[in-house]
Every structure is written in structure tokens, then in C-alpha cells.
Motif scaffolding. Structure first.
Motif, short mmCIF file in Angstrom:
data_model
loop_
_atom_site.label_atom_id
_atom_site.label_comp_id
_atom_site.label_asym_id
_atom_site.label_seq_id
_atom_site.Cartn_x
_atom_site.Cartn_y
_atom_site.Cartn_z
N LEU A 113 0.83 -1.21 0.00
CA LEU A 113 0.00 0.00 0.00
C LEU A 113 0.86 1.25 0.00
CD1 LEU A 113 -2.65 -1.00 2.73
CD2 LEU A 113 -2.88 -1.18 0.24
N ASN A 114 0.19 2.38 -0.16
CA ASN A 114 0.86 3.70 -0.13
C ASN A 114 2.11 3.71 -1.03
OD1 ASN A 114 -1.06 4.23 1.80
ND2 ASN A 114 0.33 3.87 3.53
N SER B 56 -2.52 -2.23 -6.57
CA SER B 56 -1.31 -2.23 -5.75
C SER B 56 -0.31 -3.31 -6.15
CB SER B 56 -1.68 -2.37 -4.27
OG SER B 56 -2.58 -3.42 -4.09
N ASP C 97 3.31 -2.50 8.71
CA ASP C 97 2.67 -2.43 10.02
C ASP C 97 2.99 -3.70 10.77
OD1 ASP C 97 1.14 -2.08 12.24
OD2 ASP C 97 -0.73 -1.58 11.17
N GLU D 225 -3.48 -5.01 10.69
CA GLU D 225 -3.18 -6.17 9.82
C GLU D 225 -2.85 -7.42 10.64
OE1 GLU D 225 0.31 -5.78 7.34
OE2 GLU D 225 0.37 -7.96 7.12
N HIS E 121 5.14 2.22 0.58
CA HIS E 121 5.63 2.76 1.85
C HIS E 121 4.93 2.12 3.05
CE1 HIS E 121 8.02 5.70 -0.25
NE2 HIS E 121 6.96 6.01 -0.97
N TYR E 122 4.08 1.14 2.80
CA TYR E 122 3.30 0.53 3.90
C TYR E 122 4.11 -0.53 4.64
CZ TYR E 122 -0.09 -2.64 6.10
OH TYR E 122 -0.77 -3.43 6.99
#
Ligand SMILES: [Zn+2]
Length: 317
Positions: A175-176, A244, A182, A201, A179-180
Motif C-alpha cells: 500500500l501507499n 497495488s 505495520d 493487519e 511505503h506501507y
């Protein structure tokens, strides 16, 4: 004469009954060998899969909350807007109209669009839930009994009475624009009900689900760990397809090759899940699925790409 007729009728009936029984038994034997598998698409990464014997739900997200006000939300959707800071509330009427039974629920990760309806569905159906420690702890928080919960991390291959499933470590969509990340997990039971943003997540999984006559490899993100899939030969792949995956190196090529070019590929998690059922998803079909299907045709001409529709059932013999 009367007696003879009666007797011959009885003989005929006897023969008829025998033929009926034979056909029924043959039918049963044939059924056992040729159970089709039926896949009903709930949208997002959600599925109901049955081989006539067991019913397995995959990331069943039915509520399709009207999240935020940005792109993906329609002014024709008259429902109340939900923010990420709001408590998530399941649309239980809608769930009840679509889900009546389940033996297992497979959860790929704990984001709201995969897990948020599972507390209600698990409570309602009594299904065994297989997911990460974070998934397990969230469901504990919602009061799902311990014996229903099977926490896994990837690598397990579990045999149940009438179903077996291999759990495969995986990674989330990038994502992003890549840059994701988590790495948060729930190692203890969180306070519930959770806000939308509290469905973190908590690591990602894939599953190889074995049905009577089919093995189905499930994805619920647009990413995978290639080494974890080496040697897999599913005959059906639920392939993560969305924008994505476009920034990943040769996603389609690597995915098809490492899964040994499955006979059937069904794209998943491609739709706009902020819209309720009944709203057009044609732009996703045109912009994401058609190009994907064309690419698969180029890479694996024998593969049949089936484009699912909301609440439609795909039957595979
Ligand atoms: Zn997610």
C-alpha cells in the motif's frame, strides 16, 4: 389373469425399485467422485466455498461500510458515512440474508475489510476460525469461545474431520506506493468493540484449502512470498488483483509460474468495497480484470480466468 397381472406388476415394480436403487447408489458414488465445488463471491476478498459436504468462508466482509468521503464513495449511497475513528458496526440483517451456515472461516489478515464481520458470523454459525494470533485475540475480545479459534502463523497443515488446510506465510499488499508496513499485533485480548482503525493487519497469510476434488489456493492481498509457494500446484487460484500489485516486479509472471499455471484463476479483492451490493463495479472489471485476464492469456493460454460477480456462484466440476 388378474393374479398374473398383479404379479407381473409386482415384478415390474421390483425391477423398477432395483433400477432406482442402482441409479441412486451409482449417483451417490459418482457424486462422491465428481463433487463440484461452488464459490460464491461476497466482494472484497470474501467467499463462500462448498463441495456439498463442508462450507468454508474466506474473509467474509458483507457490511461494505461507506467509509469516508473520498474516492470510491458514491453520492447515490444514502447510508451513513463511517470514519476510521468510528466503532465498526456489522450489517447483521444483510449478513443474515446471505450467510446461514459455515464449518470453517479462513481469515487472511485482520484489517476491517477481512475480519470486521467475522465476530458476528463466527458467533452465529459456530464455525471454526483459522487466522493469526491477532485475529484470534480480536475474536476472543468479541467473546468467541476458545474452542472455535485456531491461531496460526503459517507453516501449519491441519487435518480436520472432513477438511484439511495448509497455512502459508504471506505479506500484505504494498500500500501507499510501497511505503506501507505495520508490524503491530495484538498479543493480548483488546477491548471491544473495535474502531475501524483498530482492525490492524497483524501479519498476513494464504491458505491451500483442500476440497473433495479441488485444491484452492487463496490470496487476499496483492502480494506473496515466492519461496513459500514453491511446489504448490493448486487447480484453482484466487488471485489478488488490484492496482497495488502494479508496482511489484513481474507479479503476474512470478505468481503464475510459482503456482504451476493453475487451470482456473479467479481474481479476488479487485472491487470497490466502499460501495454496497448492486452498485456498478464495471470500472474495476474494465481497468483491472480485463488487462489481468489478457496478461494471463499471454502467459498461460490454457488457464481459464473467471471474472466473479457480486453474490454470483461459480460452479467448477
Ligand atoms: Zn489489508
Amino acid at each position: 389373469m388378474k393374479t398374473l397381472t398383479k404379479q407381473s406388476m409386482q415384478n415390474t415394480r421390483g425391477l423398477f425399485n432395483f433400477v432406482v436403487l442402482f441409479v441412486m447408489l451409482t449417483g451417490l458414488a459418482m457424486n462422491a467422485q465428481n463433487n463440484p465445488v461452488k464459490l460464491k463471491y461476497f466482494g472484497t476478498a470474501g467467499w463462500e466455498i462448498t463441495d456439498g459436504d463442508i462450507t468454508v468462508l474466506v474473509d467474509p466482509y458483507i457490511t461494505r461500510a461507506k467509509l469516508g468521503t473520498g474516492p470510491g464513495v458514491s453520492s447515490d449511497d444514502t447510508r451513513e458515512t463511517v470514519l476510521r475513528s468510528d466503532i465498526f458496526v456489522s450489517d447483521t440483517l444483510l449478513i443474515d440474508s446471505l450467510i446461514t451456515k459455515a464449518d470453517f472461516i479462513l481469515v487472511h489478515h485482520s484489517h476491517f475489510d477481512h475480519l470486521a464481520d467475522v465476530p458476528y458470523i463466527a458467533k452465529k454459525t459456530g464455525a471454526k476460525v483459522i487466522g493469526t494470533e491477532t485475529t484470534r485475540n480480536i475474536l476472543r475480545g468479541y467473546g468467541i469461545p476458545e474452542e472455535q479459534l485456531y491461531p496460526v502463523q503459517g507453516g501449519e497443515d491441519y487435518q480436520f474431520e472432513n477438511f484439511s488446510v495448509q497455512v502459508i506465510p504471506s505479506i500484505h499488499s504494498a500500500l501507499n506506493d510501497k511505503h506501507y508496513i505495520d508490524s503491530r499485533t495484538y498479543t493480548e485480548t483488546p477491548n471491544t468493540p473495535l474502531k475501524v482503525s483498530e482492525f490492524i493487519e497483524g501479519n498476513s497469510l494464504m491458505f491451500l484449502a483442500r476440497f473433495a476434488n479441488h485444491t484452492i489456493l487463496t490470496m487476499a492481498s496483492m502480494n506473496f512470498v515466492e519461496r513459500e509457494l514453491v511446489g504448490q500446484e493448486p487447480d484453482i487460484l484466487l488471485a489478488g488483483v488490484n492496482r497495488s500489485q502494479l508496482g511489484l516486479y513481474q507479479y503476474n509472471e512470478r505468481l503464475l509460474k510459482v503456482t504451476n499455471y493453475p487451470k482456473i484463476i479467479i481474481p479476488t479483492h479487485w472491487d470497490n468495497f466502499r460501495l454496497p451490493y448492486g452498485f456498478s463495479q464495471q470500472s474495476g472489471v474494465n481497468q483491472k480484470l480485463r488487462p489481468f485476464a489478457e496478461d494471463v492469456k499471454r502467459l498461460s493460454p490454457e488457464t481459464n480466468v473467471i471474472i466473479p460477480t457480486h453474490l454470483g456462484t461459480i460452479t467448477i466440476e
